[in-house]
Design a protein around this motif. Structure first.
Motif, PDB file in Angstrom:
ATOM      1  N   LYS A 325       0.854  -1.208   0.000  1.00 27.47           N
ATOM      2  CA  LYS A 325       0.000   0.000   0.000  1.00 27.47           C
ATOM      3  C   LYS A 325       0.885   1.253   0.000  1.00 27.47           C
ATOM      4  O   LYS A 325       0.570   2.268   0.624  1.00 27.47           O
ATOM      5  CB  LYS A 325      -0.897   0.001   1.242  1.00 27.47           C
ATOM      6  CG  LYS A 325      -1.982  -1.079   1.269  1.00 27.47           C
ATOM      7  CD  LYS A 325      -2.745  -1.032   2.602  1.00 27.47           C
ATOM      8  CE  LYS A 325      -3.814  -2.101   2.681  1.00 27.47           C
ATOM      9  NZ  LYS A 325      -4.988  -1.781   1.819  1.00 27.47           N
ATOM     10  N   ASP A 327       1.401   3.626  -1.908  1.00 32.46           N
ATOM     11  CA  ASP A 327       0.885   4.928  -2.371  1.00 32.46           C
ATOM     12  C   ASP A 327       0.018   5.594  -1.320  1.00 32.46           C
ATOM     13  O   ASP A 327      -0.395   6.748  -1.486  1.00 32.46           O
ATOM     14  CB  ASP A 327       0.085   4.750  -3.683  1.00 32.46           C
ATOM     15  CG  ASP A 327      -1.130   3.846  -3.461  1.00 32.46           C
ATOM     16  OD1 ASP A 327      -2.088   3.908  -4.255  1.00 32.46           O
ATOM     17  OD2 ASP A 327      -1.111   3.076  -2.456  1.00 32.46           O
ATOM     18  N   GLU A 328      -0.248   4.854  -0.233  1.00 32.64           N
ATOM     19  CA  GLU A 328      -0.973   5.454   0.887  1.00 32.64           C
ATOM     20  C   GLU A 328       0.057   5.863   1.940  1.00 32.64           C
ATOM     21  O   GLU A 328       1.084   5.194   2.110  1.00 32.64           O
ATOM     22  CB  GLU A 328      -1.995   4.463   1.465  1.00 32.64           C
ATOM     23  CG  GLU A 328      -3.118   4.135   0.489  1.00 32.64           C
ATOM     24  CD  GLU A 328      -4.061   3.061   1.015  1.00 32.64           C
ATOM     25  OE1 GLU A 328      -4.843   2.529   0.201  1.00 32.64           O
ATOM     26  OE2 GLU A 328      -3.996   2.740   2.229  1.00 32.64           O
ATOM     27  N   ARG A 371       1.880   0.698   4.374  1.00 33.99           N
ATOM     28  CA  ARG A 371       1.745   2.074   3.890  1.00 33.99           C
ATOM     29  C   ARG A 371       3.058   2.816   4.136  1.00 33.99           C
ATOM     30  O   ARG A 371       3.811   2.466   5.050  1.00 33.99           O
ATOM     31  CB  ARG A 371       0.603   2.796   4.622  1.00 33.99           C
ATOM     32  CG  ARG A 371      -0.751   2.199   4.341  1.00 33.99           C
ATOM     33  CD  ARG A 371      -1.870   2.969   5.021  1.00 33.99           C
ATOM     34  NE  ARG A 371      -3.154   2.399   4.617  1.00 33.99           N
ATOM     35  CZ  ARG A 371      -3.731   1.357   5.261  1.00 33.99           C
ATOM     36  NH1 ARG A 371      -3.142   0.819   6.311  1.00 33.99           N
ATOM     37  NH2 ARG A 371      -4.907   0.876   4.836  1.00 33.99           N
ATOM     38  N   GLU A 405      -3.373  12.942  -4.075  1.00 33.04           N
ATOM     39  CA  GLU A 405      -2.891  12.346  -2.814  1.00 33.04           C
ATOM     40  C   GLU A 405      -3.925  12.451  -1.688  1.00 33.04           C
ATOM     41  O   GLU A 405      -3.793  11.790  -0.660  1.00 33.04           O
ATOM     42  CB  GLU A 405      -1.591  13.048  -2.375  1.00 33.04           C
ATOM     43  CG  GLU A 405      -0.365  12.783  -3.259  1.00 33.04           C
ATOM     44  CD  GLU A 405       0.843  13.613  -2.775  1.00 33.04           C
ATOM     45  OE1 GLU A 405       1.179  14.601  -3.449  1.00 33.04           O
ATOM     46  OE2 GLU A 405       1.391  13.276  -1.699  1.00 33.04           O
ATOM     47  N   SER A 407      -6.928  11.327  -1.236  1.00 32.60           N
ATOM     48  CA  SER A 407      -7.627  10.088  -0.839  1.00 32.60           C
ATOM     49  C   SER A 407      -6.657   9.025  -0.327  1.00 32.60           C
ATOM     50  O   SER A 407      -7.081   7.989   0.186  1.00 32.60           O
ATOM     51  CB  SER A 407      -8.384   9.529  -2.046  1.00 32.60           C
ATOM     52  OG  SER A 407      -7.434   9.201  -3.058  1.00 32.60           O
ATOM     53  N   LYS A 408      -5.361   9.284  -0.443  1.00 35.32           N
ATOM     54  CA  LYS A 408      -4.353   8.292  -0.039  1.00 35.32           C
ATOM     55  C   LYS A 408      -3.759   8.630   1.326  1.00 35.32           C
ATOM     56  O   LYS A 408      -2.784   8.008   1.761  1.00 35.32           O
ATOM     57  CB  LYS A 408      -3.222   8.273  -1.085  1.00 35.32           C
ATOM     58  CG  LYS A 408      -3.665   7.919  -2.493  1.00 35.32           C
ATOM     59  CD  LYS A 408      -4.116   6.478  -2.578  1.00 35.32           C
ATOM     60  CE  LYS A 408      -4.467   6.070  -3.999  1.00 35.32           C
ATOM     61  NZ  LYS A 408      -4.938   4.650  -4.049  1.00 35.32           N
ATOM     62  N   PHE A 409      -4.304   9.653   1.962  1.00 37.49           N
ATOM     63  CA  PHE A 409      -3.749  10.153   3.225  1.00 37.49           C
ATOM     64  C   PHE A 409      -4.373   9.405   4.400  1.00 37.49           C
ATOM     65  O   PHE A 409      -5.602   9.295   4.482  1.00 37.49           O
ATOM     66  CB  PHE A 409      -4.047  11.655   3.342  1.00 37.49           C
ATOM     67  CG  PHE A 409      -3.531  12.279   4.606  1.00 37.49           C
ATOM     68  CD1 PHE A 409      -2.213  12.697   4.703  1.00 37.49           C
ATOM     69  CD2 PHE A 409      -4.367  12.455   5.691  1.00 37.49           C
ATOM     70  CE1 PHE A 409      -1.739  13.268   5.867  1.00 37.49           C
ATOM     71  CE2 PHE A 409      -3.899  13.029   6.864  1.00 37.49           C
ATOM     72  CZ  PHE A 409      -2.575  13.433   6.945  1.00 37.49           C
ATOM     73  N   ASN A 410      -3.538   8.918   5.321  1.00 34.01           N
ATOM     74  CA  ASN A 410      -4.054   8.051   6.391  1.00 34.01           C
ATOM     75  C   ASN A 410      -3.682   8.552   7.782  1.00 34.01           C
ATOM     76  O   ASN A 410      -3.415   7.771   8.697  1.00 34.01           O
ATOM     77  CB  ASN A 410      -3.543   6.624   6.194  1.00 34.01           C
ATOM     78  CG  ASN A 410      -4.398   5.615   6.936  1.00 34.01           C
ATOM     79  OD1 ASN A 410      -5.630   5.698   6.941  1.00 34.01           O
ATOM     80  ND2 ASN A 410      -3.752   4.693   7.613  1.00 34.01           N
ATOM     81  N   MET A 525      -8.256   1.949   5.688  1.00 30.92           N
ATOM     82  CA  MET A 525      -7.730   3.286   6.016  1.00 30.92           C
ATOM     83  C   MET A 525      -8.350   3.724   7.340  1.00 30.92           C
ATOM     84  O   MET A 525      -9.370   3.176   7.789  1.00 30.92           O
ATOM     85  CB  MET A 525      -8.158   4.277   4.918  1.00 30.92           C
ATOM     86  CG  MET A 525      -7.601   3.993   3.550  1.00 30.92           C
ATOM     87  SD  MET A 525      -6.041   4.821   3.248  1.00 30.92           S
ATOM     88  CE  MET A 525      -6.559   6.510   2.964  1.00 30.92           C
TER      89      MET A 525
END
Ligand code: ZN
Length: 551
Positions: A325, A327-328, A371, A405, A407-410, A525
């Protein structure tokens, strides 16, 4: 004593780590045990603190010190095995978008030379000019009118101008600081925190710790628009000092035990203010009492400040790349910049050192996160969260106008409340986000972490996690034991390496390393507000209330 204590501590750690923790989160007790051992036995926090404070402090945004510190963090994280280490530039500009200069005080000396000879303790106000060599002049004590009308202030200025030409001027009445016989507790109470972190607990009553409800009760009377604010009078004082050719302006620190908080000349333009010093309350009191009793006073000052080409500052970033993962991203950090009266240890070198350490621990125990884990150390926080806001805008956009980015932020963990161990978390998101963090932190209750709550406020201000909340992203603010933060070290001349409690920051790094790991490894996520439930963005601040966060 120490070895038995450590043996007991590790014994407890293993027992606690081994004890099954009832959560729906996939908690890995073996990883937690490895994290605790690495945090306790190989901690690099105090070494990092030495470089950020003793070697590179203070780290005022725009100054060479700040850049050298940022470069050191990238070099160090790269040596620890992190990847993609770099300084990410952002525009350091004034309100009119013109490039803002960097500034640093290099030399300061102050003395009373008549009627007695003695040294003075003071700090120079940032973005003010040097004296022309060593200057000696008579002291004059001015107490400007409070909330005057413009005509009243004009008349007062006309009257005092002849008295201050070329002199050294004390501006403002001396503050009588009372001895505090009921000092605040250094640590938060566990039960209080448990109650506070309990999502099912009733909200605090309006007016008692409630936010906003007491607005109407605060003072009640709308300010009289014909009367000038304290800030307007302060700006007029600077103009008066310049037009009267005052040699040095002196302000009263107004705090006990020689504490001095010195901020900046709000124009950030050294040509728009006289040489200005905040004297410790005790020296300001001594001089004003001698003057007020009719005895002339002569003072001597030497101030050497440097200005630096700017218009740019930096955020320092480095990461542990993810795997399936990658890209997260899970982020952690704090602001690297500081004010200039000491070496910026509790504000906020310690936040940076703890976050570097949390990621270092995972790297050292050989974690292969799913991630990507990214450390970010911000510039410009003290001037209004400038670095973190620039970063969020550059990389993520907002919920209303997202970049790829977004939606890929956790999640982004932030530390910025001094040396005290972390006690809980506040995450921007739905209640489920608070539940996930509460369960992930549960195994660290023995180190003082009492839980987590969610918030739906997108208002920025206070610290860098709110730059993410403002965009609609899960910023995670961490509450800490207060220790001496508000009472002694926040923005003062006492904020040095010596104020760090190593045991506390080790505990914080261990709990954070585990939270990072579990957020980087979990299948889903971190829960976030869906588009349709996203709280509205905050209304832009009114005139004169620009986003000065400053914590
Ligand atoms: Zn801070």
């Amino acid at each position: 004593m120490k070895s038995t204590f450590i043996a007991v501590l590790v014994g407890v750690a293993v027992a606690v780590a081994a004890a099954p923790v009832i959560t729906s989160e996939q908690i890995d007790p073996e990883i937690n045990a490895k994290i605790r051992a690495e945090a306790e036995n190989n901690s690099q926090i105090m070494r990092t603190m030495h470089y950020l404070t003793d070697v590179h402090g203070p780290r005022l945004t725009g100054s060479p010190n700040f850049k050298a510190a940022a470069e050191w963090t990238v070099k160090q994280m790269t040596e620890w095995g992190f990847k993609n280490g770099k300084l990410e530039p952002w525009d350091f500009v004034n309100a009119d978008k013109s490039p803002r200069q960097g500034w640093l005080n290099e030399r300061f000396a102050g003395h009373i030379i008549a009627p007695v000879k003695d040294s003075l303790v003071g700090e120079v106000v940032a973005w003010t000019p040097s004296t022309k060599g060593t200057i000696v002049a008579d002291a004059v004590h001015l107490v400007p009118p409070t909330r005057p009308t413009q005509p009243e202030l004009d008349a007062w200025i006309k009257d005092v101008t002849p008295k201050i030409k070329g002199n050294i001027v004390l501006v403002g009445a001396h503050t009588a600081v009372r001895v505090n016989v009921t000092p605040p507790a250094l640590r938060r109470d566990d039960d209080d925190l448990r109650r506070q972190m309990d999502p099912d607990a009733p909200p605090p009553e309006a007016g008692r710790g409630g936010r906003g409800a007491g607005g109407a009760g605060r003072g009640g009377e709308p300010p009289d628009p014909t009367r000038l604010t304290a800030q307007a009078v302060n700006t007029a004082m600077n103009a008066l000092m310049l037009s009267a050719g005052v040699a040095v302006r002196l302000n009263d620190a107004g705090r006990d035990h020689g504490q001095i908080r010195a901020f900046q000349n709000n124009t950030y333009d050294v040509t728009k203010a006289p040489p200005t010093v905040v004297l410790r309350n005790e020296d300001y009191g001594r001089i004003s009492r001698i003057l007020d009793n009719g005895t002339p006073v002569r003072l001597e000052f030497t101030i050497v400040n440097q200005s630096f080409p700017a218009g740019k500052s930096f955020n320092a970033v480095a990461e542990i790349p993810g795997t399936d993962k990658a890209d997260e991203v899970v982020m952690l950090g704090g602001h690297l910049d500081s004010w200039h009266s000491a070496t910026g240890a509790t504000d906020n070198a310690i936040g940076c050192a703890v976050m570097m350490e949390a990621a270092r621990i995972l790297q050292a125990i050989g974690v292969k996160p799913r991630r990507t884990i990214r450390v970010a150390l911000w510039g410009g926080e003290e001037q209004g969260l400038l670095g973190s806001k620039a970063y969020v805008k550059e990389h993520f956009g907002t919920a209303e106008n997202p970049k790829p980015e977004f939606s890929k932020f956790n999640g982004y963990f932030n530390v910025d409340s001094g040396t005290g161990r972390i006690r809980g978390a506040s995450v921007f998101g739905p209640p489920e986000a608070g539940t996930v963090l509460r369960e992930i932190f549960k195994p660290f209750e023995d180190l003082g972490v009492m839980g987590a709550l969610s918030t739906s406020s997108r208002r920025s201000g206070g610290t860098d996690s709110t730059s993410f909340n403002e965009a609609g992203l899960p910023g995670i603010g961490l509450s800490q034991d207060p220790i001496e933060y508000q009472t002694y070290t926040w923005h003062t001349n006492l904020d040095t390496y010596e104020r760090i409690i190593e045991e506390d920051v080790k505990k914080s790094a261990a709990a954070l390393a585990s939270a990072l790991y579990h957020l980087a490894m979990r299948d889903e996520m971190l829960p976030r507000f869906a588009k349709e439930n996203m709280p509205a963005p905050p209304a832009p601040p009114g005139p004169g209330r620009g986003g000065l966060g400053q914590r």
